[in-house]
Design a protein around this motif. Structure first.
Motif, short mmCIF file in Angstrom:
data_model
loop_
_atom_site.label_atom_id
_atom_site.label_comp_id
_atom_site.label_asym_id
_atom_site.label_seq_id
_atom_site.Cartn_x
_atom_site.Cartn_y
_atom_site.Cartn_z
N LEU A 1 14.92 -11.40 -7.43
CA LEU A 1 13.77 -12.19 -6.99
C LEU A 1 12.51 -11.78 -7.76
N CYS A 2 12.36 -10.49 -7.98
CA CYS A 2 11.21 -10.00 -8.74
C CYS A 2 11.29 -10.44 -10.21
N ALA A 3 12.48 -10.39 -10.78
CA ALA A 3 12.66 -10.83 -12.17
C ALA A 3 12.35 -12.32 -12.30
N ARG A 4 12.74 -13.11 -11.29
CA ARG A 4 12.43 -14.54 -11.31
C ARG A 4 10.92 -14.78 -11.29
N HIS A 5 10.20 -13.96 -10.55
CA HIS A 5 8.74 -14.08 -10.52
C HIS A 5 8.17 -13.84 -11.91
N LYS A 6 8.62 -12.79 -12.57
CA LYS A 6 8.12 -12.47 -13.91
C LYS A 6 8.43 -13.60 -14.88
N ALA A 7 9.62 -14.18 -14.78
CA ALA A 7 9.97 -15.31 -15.64
C ALA A 7 9.10 -16.52 -15.33
N ALA A 8 8.78 -16.73 -14.06
CA ALA A 8 7.92 -17.87 -13.67
C ALA A 8 6.53 -17.73 -14.27
N VAL A 9 6.01 -16.51 -14.33
CA VAL A 9 4.69 -16.29 -14.93
C VAL A 9 4.73 -16.64 -16.41
N ASN B 1 6.42 -2.62 -8.54
CA ASN B 1 6.62 -1.58 -7.53
C ASN B 1 7.94 -1.79 -6.78
N THR B 2 8.22 -3.03 -6.44
CA THR B 2 9.44 -3.34 -5.69
C THR B 2 10.69 -3.07 -6.53
N CYS B 3 10.64 -3.42 -7.81
CA CYS B 3 11.78 -3.14 -8.69
C CYS B 3 12.01 -1.64 -8.83
N GLY B 4 10.95 -0.86 -8.71
CA GLY B 4 11.11 0.60 -8.73
C GLY B 4 11.92 1.09 -7.54
N GLU B 5 11.87 0.35 -6.45
CA GLU B 5 12.61 0.73 -5.25
C GLU B 5 13.98 0.06 -5.17
N TYR B 6 14.13 -1.02 -5.90
CA TYR B 6 15.41 -1.74 -5.96
C TYR B 6 15.80 -1.83 -7.43
N GLY B 7 16.17 -0.71 -7.99
CA GLY B 7 16.37 -0.59 -9.43
C GLY B 7 17.61 -1.25 -10.00
N GLU B 8 18.58 -1.55 -9.19
CA GLU B 8 19.81 -2.18 -9.67
C GLU B 8 19.52 -3.64 -10.03
N PRO B 9 19.64 -4.02 -11.32
CA PRO B 9 19.32 -5.39 -11.74
C PRO B 9 20.11 -6.48 -11.00
N GLY B 10 21.27 -6.16 -10.48
CA GLY B 10 22.06 -7.15 -9.76
C GLY B 10 21.66 -7.32 -8.30
N ARG C 1 0.81 -1.23 0.00
CA ARG C 1 0.00 0.00 0.00
C ARG C 1 0.84 1.27 0.00
N HIS C 2 2.00 1.24 0.68
CA HIS C 2 2.75 2.49 0.89
C HIS C 2 4.13 2.51 0.24
N GLY C 3 4.68 1.37 -0.11
CA GLY C 3 6.04 1.31 -0.64
C GLY C 3 6.99 0.81 0.44
N ILE C 4 8.00 0.11 0.02
CA ILE C 4 8.92 -0.53 0.97
C ILE C 4 9.73 0.50 1.75
N HIS C 5 10.30 1.47 1.04
CA HIS C 5 11.16 2.44 1.73
C HIS C 5 10.35 3.44 2.56
N ALA C 6 9.06 3.54 2.30
CA ALA C 6 8.22 4.46 3.07
C ALA C 6 7.77 3.85 4.39
N VAL C 7 7.95 2.55 4.54
CA VAL C 7 7.50 1.85 5.75
C VAL C 7 8.71 1.46 6.58
N GLY C 8 8.70 1.87 7.83
CA GLY C 8 9.80 1.53 8.72
C GLY C 8 9.51 0.28 9.54
N ILE C 9 10.54 -0.27 10.10
CA ILE C 9 10.42 -1.46 10.94
C ILE C 9 9.48 -1.19 12.11
N ASN C 10 9.57 -0.02 12.73
CA ASN C 10 8.71 0.28 13.88
C ASN C 10 7.23 0.25 13.50
N GLN C 11 6.91 0.70 12.29
CA GLN C 11 5.52 0.66 11.83
C GLN C 11 5.05 -0.79 11.68
#
Length: 189
Positions: free
Chosen positions: A123-131, A108-117, A17-27
């Motif tokens: 993990l997200c790329a593997r999901h897309k390949a699995a589909v 959405n997650t790849c937008g926050e972790y943009g480095e392909p390596g 709902r909010h994005g990974i980097h927008a959500v902290g551990i305390n939340q």
């Protein structure tokens, strides 16, 4: 639900709902009601929790998609119809197990972790390949020849991704129907 699963489910809901980097551990801890010590017993870092969340959504989404595709008519046109009707249900919040539609968690997650390596990106790329592999498997069951199976699976994957983005970014909730109609025309050719 055990504490680990409670953390993963809570984190998924907040991240989606909010994005990974927008959500902290305390939340996550506050919403889940789990102690910080328990979180770090199960996950060495927030990134380890993110990886577990990606795996959780991967399993849930693939299970849902496989079940939906298995329900459809096992022909090329039946597969296309079933795929895009399933997406239409998801975009329009008729799929309880996938929760309210907020776009594709993996995009959405790849937008926050943009480095392909980066591991999360991979993990997200593997999901897309699995589909796409799942689509190819269903196409093979229809008797579609090998070269056409791969090409059509890639095409369906591309149309699926475009429909997801259009539904999320532009709010076009009929994007799956439009993409499905295009897929049927392409398959006929």
């Amino acid at each position: 639900m055990d504490k680990r699963q409670q953390l993963v489910v809570t984190a998924f809901d907040l991240f989606y709902r909010h994005g990974i980097h927008a959500v902290g551990i305390n939340q996550i801890l506050q919403v889940s009601g789990v102690a910080k010590k328990t979180l770090y017993h199960h996950f060495s870092s927030k990134e380890a929790l993110v990886a577990a969340v990606v795996a959780y959504r991967d399993a849930a989404y693939l299970e849902w998609l496989n079940a939906r595709l298995a329900e459809g008519e096992q022909t090329v046109t039946g597969l296309i119809h079933t795929l895009f009707m399933a997406l239409d249900d998801w975009f329009n919040d008729r799929v309880e197990q996938l929760t309210t539609f907020h776009g594709c968690f993996f995009i959405n997650t790849c937008g926050e972790y943009g480095e392909p390596g980066h591991e999360i990106h991979r993990l997200c790329a593997r999901h897309k390949a699995a589909v796409v592999n799942m689509l190819a498997d269903y196409l093979r069951r229809t008797g579609t020849a090998a070269p056409a199976t791969s090409r059509l699976a890639q095409t369906l994957g591309l149309l699926k991704e475009g429909a997801i983005v259009q539904a999320h970014v532009q709010g076009e909730k009929r994007a799956a129907i439009t993409a499905g109609e295009l897929a049927l025309r392409l398959a006929a050719d």
